[in-house]
Scaffold this motif. Structure first.
Motif, PDB file in Angstrom:
ATOM      1  N   ALA A   1     -14.572  46.722  61.477  1.00  0.00           N
ATOM      2  CA  ALA A   1     -15.151  46.771  62.821  1.00  0.00           C
ATOM      3  C   ALA A   1     -15.597  48.202  63.117  1.00  0.00           C
ATOM      4  CB  ALA A   1     -14.119  46.327  63.848  1.00  0.00           C
ATOM      5  N   ARG A   2     -16.569  48.342  63.994  1.00  0.00           N
ATOM      6  CA  ARG A   2     -17.053  49.674  64.365  1.00  0.00           C
ATOM      7  C   ARG A   2     -15.932  50.532  64.939  1.00  0.00           C
ATOM      8  NH1 ARG A   2     -21.050  46.074  65.137  1.00  0.00           N
ATOM      9  NH2 ARG A   2     -23.195  46.648  64.575  1.00  0.00           N
ATOM     10  N   GLU A   3     -15.077  49.898  65.759  1.00  0.00           N
ATOM     11  CA  GLU A   3     -13.958  50.647  66.355  1.00  0.00           C
ATOM     12  C   GLU A   3     -13.035  51.210  65.277  1.00  0.00           C
ATOM     13  OE1 GLU A   3     -15.243  47.507  69.334  1.00  0.00           O
ATOM     14  OE2 GLU A   3     -14.882  47.614  67.168  1.00  0.00           O
ATOM     15  N   GLN A   4     -12.801  50.431  64.228  1.00  0.00           N
ATOM     16  CA  GLN A   4     -11.918  50.886  63.152  1.00  0.00           C
ATOM     17  C   GLN A   4     -12.552  52.031  62.373  1.00  0.00           C
ATOM     18  OE1 GLN A   4     -10.750  47.807  60.421  1.00  0.00           O
ATOM     19  NE2 GLN A   4      -9.445  49.165  59.211  1.00  0.00           N
TER      20      GLN A   4
ATOM     21  N   ASP B   1     -20.039  54.535  73.746  1.00  0.00           N
ATOM     22  CA  ASP B   1     -20.964  53.726  72.966  1.00  0.00           C
ATOM     23  C   ASP B   1     -20.618  53.812  71.485  1.00  0.00           C
ATOM     24  OD1 ASP B   1     -23.222  52.445  71.945  1.00  0.00           O
ATOM     25  OD2 ASP B   1     -24.422  53.136  73.637  1.00  0.00           O
ATOM     26  N   LEU B   2     -20.609  52.677  70.808  1.00  0.00           N
ATOM     27  CA  LEU B   2     -20.285  52.642  69.382  1.00  0.00           C
ATOM     28  C   LEU B   2     -21.520  52.876  68.514  1.00  0.00           C
ATOM     29  CD1 LEU B   2     -17.776  49.658  69.364  1.00  0.00           C
ATOM     30  CD2 LEU B   2     -17.248  52.097  69.194  1.00  0.00           C
TER      31      LEU B   2
ATOM     32  N   VAL C   1     -19.575  42.069  64.239  1.00  0.00           N
ATOM     33  CA  VAL C   1     -18.280  42.616  63.794  1.00  0.00           C
ATOM     34  C   VAL C   1     -18.406  44.094  63.416  1.00  0.00           C
ATOM     35  CG1 VAL C   1     -16.317  42.354  62.225  1.00  0.00           C
ATOM     36  CG2 VAL C   1     -17.635  40.335  62.937  1.00  0.00           C
ATOM     37  N   GLY C   2     -19.121  44.358  62.334  1.00  0.00           N
ATOM     38  CA  GLY C   2     -19.216  45.725  61.854  1.00  0.00           C
ATOM     39  C   GLY C   2     -19.950  45.807  60.535  1.00  0.00           C
ATOM     40  N   TYR C   3     -19.322  46.438  59.536  1.00  0.00           N
ATOM     41  CA  TYR C   3     -19.980  46.671  58.252  1.00  0.00           C
ATOM     42  C   TYR C   3     -19.021  46.442  57.090  1.00  0.00           C
ATOM     43  CZ  TYR C   3     -23.429  48.940  61.225  1.00  0.00           C
ATOM     44  OH  TYR C   3     -24.350  49.195  62.207  1.00  0.00           O
TER      45      TYR C   3
END
Length: 237
Positions: A181-184, A197-198, A229-231
């Motif tokens: 996730a971007r947050e992680q 902002d992410l 989700v993210g990458y």
């Protein structure tokens, strides 16, 4: 003969430049100064610095604009100097390619430690004496990440990355096919948590893909967006 690291110190306050210069020269670094964003950008583009300490709020061009224009031409590591309460500006700094930040008022010793850590991460030769058999290398078909030499090769050609771009790629590549996730990624790669902002992550992924794609389309395609989700780093047969 070992070359001493060359650092550009940028701040519109002479006392801060003088203080940083004094402490950094004790570590035998070569220091140049700039007192505003225009002078800083001119020096940064026309010289090869190992690191830039860049004040955020300056006349002429602020640190955000300097870093944005610098990243169009160079991958020189940048540590941004910011005042307390400028969180939104720090977010913007990460988005345009800042590698780290230090909040004013700061301890000069902290600055020295952060500078040493950044130079270690960005060094191309810090670990060249390492035993070849024990090298820390991530190897895939189209991509090689040599963590000892701090070098990325895509289909035999070197990819020139900033320290933060390198850390992001290395972090993803160490655990292929795992979705982050971007947050992680923000927490693990930037070591910074905020409720802003992410786009910081998205901007760096975009820049990373562009640099890799210029060398190897296959390598660039290994960084995959997982929508919503993210990458992840995808390894195809």
């Amino acid at each position: 003969m070992e070359t001493k690291p060359k650092i550009l110190v940028v701040d519109d306050e002479e006392r801060i430049r003088r203080l940083l210069k004094m402490y950094l020269e004790r570590e035998e670094y070569i220091i140049e100064e700039a007192e505003d964003g225009i002078e800083a950008l001119n020096k940064a583009l026309n010289n090869n610095f190992d690191l830039i300490l860049l004040d955020l709020m300056m006349p002429g061009k602020d640190g955000i604009e300097v870093c944005r224009e610098l990243r169009e031409k160079k991958s020189t590591p940048v540590i941004m100097l910011t005042a307390k309460g400028e969180e939104i500006n720090r977010v913007q700094g990460f988005e345009v390619g800042t590698d780290d930040y230090i909040v004013k008022p700061f301890s000069p010793r902290e600055v020295v430690l952060r500078v040493k850590a950044m130079l270690r991460r960005s060094s191309q030769t810090s670990y060249l004496t390492t035993d070849v058999e024990a090298r820390d290398v991530i190897q895939y078909k189209y991509l090689t990440i040599d963590n000892d030499a701090h070098k990325v090769m895509a289909e035999g050609k070197e990819v020139n990355l900033t320290p933060k771009e390198y850390e992001l790629l290395s972090y993803l590549a160490k655990t292929p096919d795992k979705v982050f996730a971007r947050e992680q990624l923000l927490k693990e790669v930037w070591h910074y948590e905020f409720f802003g902002d992410l786009r910081t992550v998205d901007t760096h992924v975009k820049r990373l893909r562009e640099k890799m794609n210029a060398v190897s389309e296959h390598a660039a395609q290994m960084i995959v967006t997982v929508w919503g989700v993210g990458y992840k780093f995808e390894v195809k047969e």
